[in-house]
Design an enzyme around this catalytic site. Structure first.
Site, PDB file in Angstrom:
ATOM      1  CG  ASP A  38      -0.226 -12.551  -0.277  1.00 39.02           C
ATOM      2  OD1 ASP A  38      -0.104 -13.490   0.545  1.00 39.02           O
ATOM      3  OD2 ASP A  38       0.576 -11.609  -0.344  1.00 39.02           O
ATOM      4  CG  HIS A  55      -5.829  -7.093   7.687  1.00 40.26           C
ATOM      5  ND1 HIS A  55      -4.756  -6.276   7.455  1.00 40.26           N
ATOM      6  CD2 HIS A  55      -6.271  -6.756   8.937  1.00 40.26           C
ATOM      7  CE1 HIS A  55      -4.551  -5.483   8.498  1.00 40.26           C
ATOM      8  NE2 HIS A  55      -5.448  -5.761   9.417  1.00 40.26           N
ATOM      9  CB  SER A 101       4.332   0.880   7.072  1.00 40.13           C
ATOM     10  OG  SER A 101       2.946   0.609   7.054  1.00 40.13           O
ATOM     11  CG  PHE A 155      -2.159  -0.754   1.126  1.00 35.02           C
ATOM     12  CD1 PHE A 155      -2.602  -1.231  -0.090  1.00 35.02           C
ATOM     13  CD2 PHE A 155      -2.937  -1.001   2.248  1.00 35.02           C
ATOM     14  CE1 PHE A 155      -3.784  -1.953  -0.198  1.00 35.02           C
ATOM     15  CE2 PHE A 155      -4.115  -1.729   2.156  1.00 35.02           C
ATOM     16  CZ  PHE A 155      -4.540  -2.204   0.940  1.00 35.02           C
TER      17      PHE A 155
HETATM   18  P1  NAD Z   1       2.305  -1.234   4.020  1.00 35.00           P
HETATM   19  O1  NAD Z   1       2.046  -1.075   2.564  1.00 35.00           O
HETATM   20  O2  NAD Z   1       1.792  -0.190   4.943  1.00 35.00           O
HETATM   21  O3  NAD Z   1       3.881  -1.349   4.281  1.00 35.00           O
HETATM   22  C1  NAD Z   1       4.690  -2.230   3.552  1.00 35.00           C
HETATM   23  C2  NAD Z   1       6.140  -1.967   3.960  1.00 35.00           C
HETATM   24  O4  NAD Z   1       6.945  -2.952   3.325  1.00 35.00           O
HETATM   25  C3  NAD Z   1       6.661  -0.596   3.525  1.00 35.00           C
HETATM   26  O5  NAD Z   1       7.218   0.055   4.647  1.00 35.00           O
HETATM   27  C4  NAD Z   1       7.713  -0.919   2.453  1.00 35.00           C
HETATM   28  O6  NAD Z   1       8.851  -0.082   2.535  1.00 35.00           O
HETATM   29  C5  NAD Z   1       8.108  -2.331   2.836  1.00 35.00           C
HETATM   30  N1  NAD Z   1       8.592  -3.142   1.707  1.00 35.00           N
HETATM   31  C6  NAD Z   1       8.083  -3.224   0.452  1.00 35.00           C
HETATM   32  N2  NAD Z   1       8.776  -4.110  -0.292  1.00 35.00           N
HETATM   33  C7  NAD Z   1       9.751  -4.614   0.519  1.00 35.00           C
HETATM   34  C8  NAD Z   1      10.787  -5.556   0.329  1.00 35.00           C
HETATM   35  N3  NAD Z   1      10.971  -6.189  -0.832  1.00 35.00           N
HETATM   36  N4  NAD Z   1      11.612  -5.816   1.372  1.00 35.00           N
HETATM   37  C9  NAD Z   1      11.456  -5.178   2.572  1.00 35.00           C
HETATM   38  N5  NAD Z   1      10.476  -4.271   2.795  1.00 35.00           N
HETATM   39  C10 NAD Z   1       9.632  -3.993   1.791  1.00 35.00           C
HETATM   40  O7  NAD Z   1       1.784  -2.686   4.407  1.00 35.00           O
HETATM   41  P2  NAD Z   1       1.191  -3.255   5.778  1.00 35.00           P
HETATM   42  O8  NAD Z   1       1.952  -2.747   6.942  1.00 35.00           O
HETATM   43  O9  NAD Z   1       1.013  -4.712   5.561  1.00 35.00           O
HETATM   44  O10 NAD Z   1      -0.253  -2.604   5.916  1.00 35.00           O
HETATM   45  C11 NAD Z   1      -1.095  -2.347   4.842  1.00 35.00           C
HETATM   46  C12 NAD Z   1      -2.316  -3.225   4.646  1.00 35.00           C
HETATM   47  O11 NAD Z   1      -2.197  -3.617   3.310  1.00 35.00           O
HETATM   48  C13 NAD Z   1      -2.424  -4.513   5.376  1.00 35.00           C
HETATM   49  O12 NAD Z   1      -3.549  -4.417   6.129  1.00 35.00           O
HETATM   50  C14 NAD Z   1      -2.676  -5.592   4.290  1.00 35.00           C
HETATM   51  O13 NAD Z   1      -3.896  -6.241   4.583  1.00 35.00           O
HETATM   52  C15 NAD Z   1      -2.892  -4.828   3.034  1.00 35.00           C
HETATM   53  N6  NAD Z   1      -2.253  -5.307   1.794  1.00 35.00           N
HETATM   54  C16 NAD Z   1      -2.012  -6.641   1.596  1.00 35.00           C
HETATM   55  C17 NAD Z   1      -1.396  -7.061   0.426  1.00 35.00           C
HETATM   56  C18 NAD Z   1      -1.143  -8.535   0.220  1.00 35.00           C
HETATM   57  O14 NAD Z   1      -1.967  -9.364   0.623  1.00 35.00           O
HETATM   58  N7  NAD Z   1      -0.005  -8.908  -0.362  1.00 35.00           N
HETATM   59  C19 NAD Z   1      -0.998  -6.133  -0.553  1.00 35.00           C
HETATM   60  C20 NAD Z   1      -1.284  -4.769  -0.321  1.00 35.00           C
HETATM   61  C21 NAD Z   1      -1.909  -4.370   0.867  1.00 35.00           C
END
Ligand code: NAD
Length: 264
Positions: free
Chosen positions: A113, A128, A202, A39
């Site tokens: 996912d 979630h 984050s 996100f």
């Molecule tokens: P977030 O987007 O707030 O934070 C993700 C963090 O991961 C960021 O700080 C970023 O710098 C870091 N990051 C990204 N790629 C990286 C890598 N390769 N190595 C190390 N760090 C990396 O995500 P969050 O804290 O999970 O919260 C957001 C919400 O997003 C959650 O509630 C989740 O449900 C939802 N979400 C889920 C998915 C999924 O299922 N894959 C995808 C998008 C959002």
């Protein structure tokens, strides 16, 4: 590997080695290397989409009008295609390996996912929700994701149940309550663990970010791995800023050397 990075990797591996009850908390950042955008990262979904479309109120409003519901589902389709084809990356696989080594009891994930399960982790708490199932909002009948795709793509039907109700994917929208069983499991593991490994989050989304405080209060050591600073780095015993796939593989390698482990 630079000396400073090597020291941090070894420090994290040492904390894992000394623990008896490790729990992982993962966020969207663990799946970016599998092609699923997070996100809030630099390439995150919020740079392209409007977060207000993902509230439970926006979703409910779309139900009043078939055309707006169709548009809503069509907006989600590219994301759904990405989820279906995504494969676990080195970070998911390394966490499953830590479980096989007896170092991780459970994975609490904010992700929807299914990639921890695909990687082989056996106890995954999805706070979630998941994209893999849906539930009728009226009669509560459960549907598999494949049935929903069939309904929408092939039968050209909106996601309607036999009872006439609408089937909502089991993904938690903003403003919606979290699944009760998953949350109580997450609280319990956070209170019982002696090490929490936080990866790719984050740590700004509540209430789940609070499990880190909970684990800390219960005396657990905290290791945080993320590309950039998180809201809770100040609580951690070790913080590593870097790409998860690479960092976790190095931690597992260091851990195996420390323990002389032959575990696969
Ligand atoms: P977030 O987007 O707030 O934070 C993700 C963090 O991961 C960021 O700080 C970023 O710098 C870091 N990051 C990204 N790629 C990286 C890598 N390769 N190595 C190390 N760090 C990396 O995500 P969050 O804290 O999970 O919260 C957001 C919400 O997003 C959650 O509630 C989740 O449900 C939802 N979400 C889920 C998915 C999924 O299922 N894959 C995808 C998008 C959002």
């Amino acid at each position: 590997m630079e000396v400073e990075e090597e020291m941090k990797i070894d420090a994290a591996a040492r904390l894992i080695s000394e623990s008896r009850y490790g729990v992982v908390l993962s966020g969207a950042g663990i799946s970016t290397e599998s092609g699923i955008p997070d996100f809030r990262g630099p390439e995150g979904l919020w740079t392209k989409l409007d977060p207000s479309d993902f509230t439970i109120d926006a979703f409910r409003r779309s139900l009043d009008n078939p055309e707006s519901l169709r548009k809503y589902i069509e907006m989600l389709l590219p994301m759904i295609q990405t989820l279906i084809s995504a494969q676990p990356n080195q970070a998911h696989l390394s966490i499953a390996q830590l479980e096989r080594m007896g170092k991780v009891r459970a994975v609490i994930t904010q992700n929807i996912d299914n990639l921890h399960q695909k990687a082989g982790s056996s106890r995954v708490i999805e706070v979630h929700g998941t994209y893999k199932t849906g539930t009728c909002m009226s009669c509560k009948k459960k549907y598999k994701f494949e049935e929903l795709i069939d309904m929408f793509m092939h039968e050209k039907r909106l996601l309607s149940c036999n009872c006439g109700g609408f089937i909502k994917p089991d993904v938690v929208f903003f403003g919606e309550a979290l699944p009760r069983d998953a949350i109580s499991d997450a609280w319990r593991y956070s209170e019982e663990c002696d090490l929490m490994l936080v990866v790719g989050s984050s740590l700004v989304v509540y209430p789940i970010a609070g499990v880190v405080d909970m684990a800390k209060r219960s005396g657990a050591k905290i290791v945080i791995i993320n590309m950039e600073s998180t809201a809770k780095d100040y609580l951690a015993n070790a913080v590593i800023h870097g790409k998860l796939g690479q960092v976790i593989v190095k931690i597992v390698k260091s851990l195996r050397e420390m323990e002389g482990s032959d575990t696969a």
